[in-house]
Design a protein around this motif. Sequence first.
Motif, PDB file in Angstrom:
ATOM      1  N   UNK A  62       0.970  -1.576  -0.318  1.00 31.33           N
ATOM      2  CA  UNK A  62      -0.229   0.082  -0.069  1.00 31.33           C
ATOM      3  C   UNK A  62       0.807   0.521  -0.439  1.00 31.33           C
ATOM      4  N   UNK A  63       0.061   1.961  -0.985  1.00 32.77           N
ATOM      5  CA  UNK A  63       1.021   3.173  -0.780  1.00 32.77           C
ATOM      6  C   UNK A  63       0.796   4.480   0.307  1.00 32.77           C
ATOM      7  N   UNK A  64       1.598   5.435   0.547  1.00 31.14           N
ATOM      8  CA  UNK A  64       1.060   5.830   1.627  1.00 31.14           C
ATOM      9  C   UNK A  64      -0.034   6.703   1.596  1.00 31.14           C
ATOM     10  N   UNK A  65      -0.085   7.191  -0.009  1.00 27.37           N
ATOM     11  CA  UNK A  65      -2.010   7.619   0.324  1.00 27.37           C
ATOM     12  C   UNK A  65      -2.953   7.285   0.235  1.00 27.37           C
ATOM     13  N   UNK A  66      -3.265   5.721  -0.267  1.00 26.80           N
ATOM     14  CA  UNK A  66      -3.742   4.747   0.279  1.00 26.80           C
ATOM     15  C   UNK A  66      -3.902   4.811   1.448  1.00 26.80           C
ATOM     16  N   UNK A  67      -3.042   4.867   2.189  1.00 26.86           N
ATOM     17  CA  UNK A  67      -2.817   4.478   3.736  1.00 26.86           C
ATOM     18  C   UNK A  67      -3.717   5.599   4.508  1.00 26.86           C
ATOM     19  N   UNK A  68      -2.940   6.649   3.958  1.00 30.23           N
ATOM     20  CA  UNK A  68      -4.199   7.869   5.194  1.00 30.23           C
ATOM     21  C   UNK A  68      -4.726   7.599   4.576  1.00 30.23           C
ATOM     22  N   UNK A  69      -5.632   7.770   3.208  1.00 32.17           N
ATOM     23  CA  UNK A  69      -7.280   8.434   3.088  1.00 32.17           C
ATOM     24  C   UNK A  69      -7.559   7.026   3.791  1.00 32.17           C
ATOM     25  N   UNK A  70      -6.862   6.018   3.722  1.00 39.53           N
ATOM     26  CA  UNK A  70      -8.112   4.727   4.264  1.00 39.53           C
ATOM     27  C   UNK A  70      -8.234   4.706   5.942  1.00 39.53           C
ATOM     28  N   UNK A  71      -7.461   5.701   6.245  1.00 37.64           N
ATOM     29  CA  UNK A  71      -6.584   5.644   7.716  1.00 37.64           C
ATOM     30  C   UNK A  71      -7.647   6.639   8.456  1.00 37.64           C
ATOM     31  N   UNK A  72      -7.617   7.881   8.164  1.00 35.78           N
ATOM     32  CA  UNK A  72      -8.366   8.745   7.477  1.00 35.78           C
ATOM     33  C   UNK A  72      -9.779   8.427   7.895  1.00 35.78           C
ATOM     34  N   UNK A  73     -10.754   7.923   7.377  1.00 33.07           N
ATOM     35  CA  UNK A  73     -11.563   7.170   6.933  1.00 33.07           C
ATOM     36  C   UNK A  73     -11.892   6.712   7.677  1.00 33.07           C
ATOM     37  N   UNK A 121     -10.796  10.661  11.875  1.00 29.66           N
ATOM     38  CA  UNK A 121      -9.718  12.006  12.109  1.00 29.66           C
ATOM     39  C   UNK A 121      -9.251  12.250  10.247  1.00 29.66           C
ATOM     40  N   UNK A 122      -9.020  14.036  11.044  1.00 28.81           N
ATOM     41  CA  UNK A 122      -8.193  14.420   9.893  1.00 28.81           C
ATOM     42  C   UNK A 122      -6.559  14.099   8.959  1.00 28.81           C
ATOM     43  N   UNK A 154     -10.467   3.023  28.308  1.00 27.00           N
ATOM     44  CA  UNK A 154     -11.057   3.349  27.247  1.00 27.00           C
ATOM     45  C   UNK A 154     -11.412   2.619  26.260  1.00 27.00           C
ATOM     46  N   UNK A 155     -11.772   3.460  25.370  1.00 30.02           N
ATOM     47  CA  UNK A 155     -12.424   3.020  23.529  1.00 30.02           C
ATOM     48  C   UNK A 155     -12.076   3.564  22.786  1.00 30.02           C
ATOM     49  N   UNK A 156     -11.447   2.674  21.350  1.00 36.01           N
ATOM     50  CA  UNK A 156     -10.799   3.707  20.625  1.00 36.01           C
ATOM     51  C   UNK A 156     -11.138   3.245  19.044  1.00 36.01           C
ATOM     52  N   UNK A 157     -10.637   3.795  18.092  1.00 41.27           N
ATOM     53  CA  UNK A 157     -10.946   3.225  17.159  1.00 41.27           C
ATOM     54  C   UNK A 157      -9.451   2.510  16.361  1.00 41.27           C
ATOM     55  N   UNK A 158      -9.234   1.233  15.796  1.00 40.52           N
ATOM     56  CA  UNK A 158      -7.659   1.194  15.205  1.00 40.52           C
ATOM     57  C   UNK A 158      -7.129   1.406  13.991  1.00 40.52           C
ATOM     58  N   UNK A 159      -6.428   1.510  13.904  1.00 42.59           N
ATOM     59  CA  UNK A 159      -6.074   1.090  12.622  1.00 42.59           C
ATOM     60  C   UNK A 159      -4.647   0.313  12.023  1.00 42.59           C
ATOM     61  N   UNK A 207       1.716  11.005  17.858  1.00 40.00           N
ATOM     62  CA  UNK A 207       1.869  11.389  16.825  1.00 40.00           C
ATOM     63  C   UNK A 207       0.698  12.392  16.209  1.00 40.00           C
ATOM     64  N   UNK A 208       0.992  13.656  15.573  1.00 42.90           N
ATOM     65  CA  UNK A 208      -0.190  13.965  15.068  1.00 42.90           C
ATOM     66  C   UNK A 208      -1.932  14.035  15.821  1.00 42.90           C
ATOM     67  N   UNK A 209      -1.432  13.817  16.946  1.00 43.35           N
ATOM     68  CA  UNK A 209      -2.476  13.383  18.138  1.00 43.35           C
ATOM     69  C   UNK A 209      -3.588  11.955  18.410  1.00 43.35           C
ATOM     70  N   UNK A 210      -2.591  10.613  17.896  1.00 42.17           N
ATOM     71  CA  UNK A 210      -3.242   9.751  17.747  1.00 42.17           C
ATOM     72  C   UNK A 210      -1.085   8.234  18.357  1.00 42.17           C
TER      73      UNK A 210
END
Length: 204
Positions: A45-56, A60-61, A129-134, A160-163
């Motif tokens: 996976x590319x960084x762009x693909x992971x950023x899109x999937x992870x933020x969704x 998070x932003x 706590x409860x959290x989402x995980x990527x 990092x980046x609030x996560x």
Amino acid sequence: MHRRQLIQTGFAAATASALSACATSSRQPVEPSYPLASDANARAYSAEELVAAGSRELGIAAEAMGAAIERIFADQGDSPTAYIAGEEGAGAAVVGLRYGRGALHMKDMSASIEVFWQGISVGWDVGGNASRVFTLVYGLYNPDAIYRRYPGVEGSAYLVGGVGVNYQRADGIILAPVRTGVGLRLGANVGTMAYSRQRNLLPF
């Protein structure tokens, strides 16, 4: 006399053949443990693909997710072959427990597969706590190989980046979970985590 010579000659030839076969066998390389180099053909996976999937998935932003992905790529490389998107609950009073459920995605799979995880940690952490995980996954070429126990890497947990991010490693496979809602519960991220096909109540 002629018959005895034939028998001796045949025995000698058989012995030489057996010794040769043993020598050839001993020279053959021992099959390495997983992952095999010949299996390393999963598409990354590319960084762009992971950023899109992870933020969704984390809600998070893209900037925050991008900062986490950038840090993970700097530490582990830019070729994760899979990711797990899910959610979990955790609690601790010195001894921490964590239970989660998600879906493993690989580019060569027609559909995701379900994954459960459960873990335990010991430290200063108190609370719940409860959290989402990527989770970014490195070195995974066969989806069934995800099901095993992963020790956490001491000292690798950070914000990092609030996560929250930390690393788990076993048999050439590296997991990099990115969590939201971590806060001061980051201490519970460092321990051991077992991934399984079904929910297990015991975290061992």
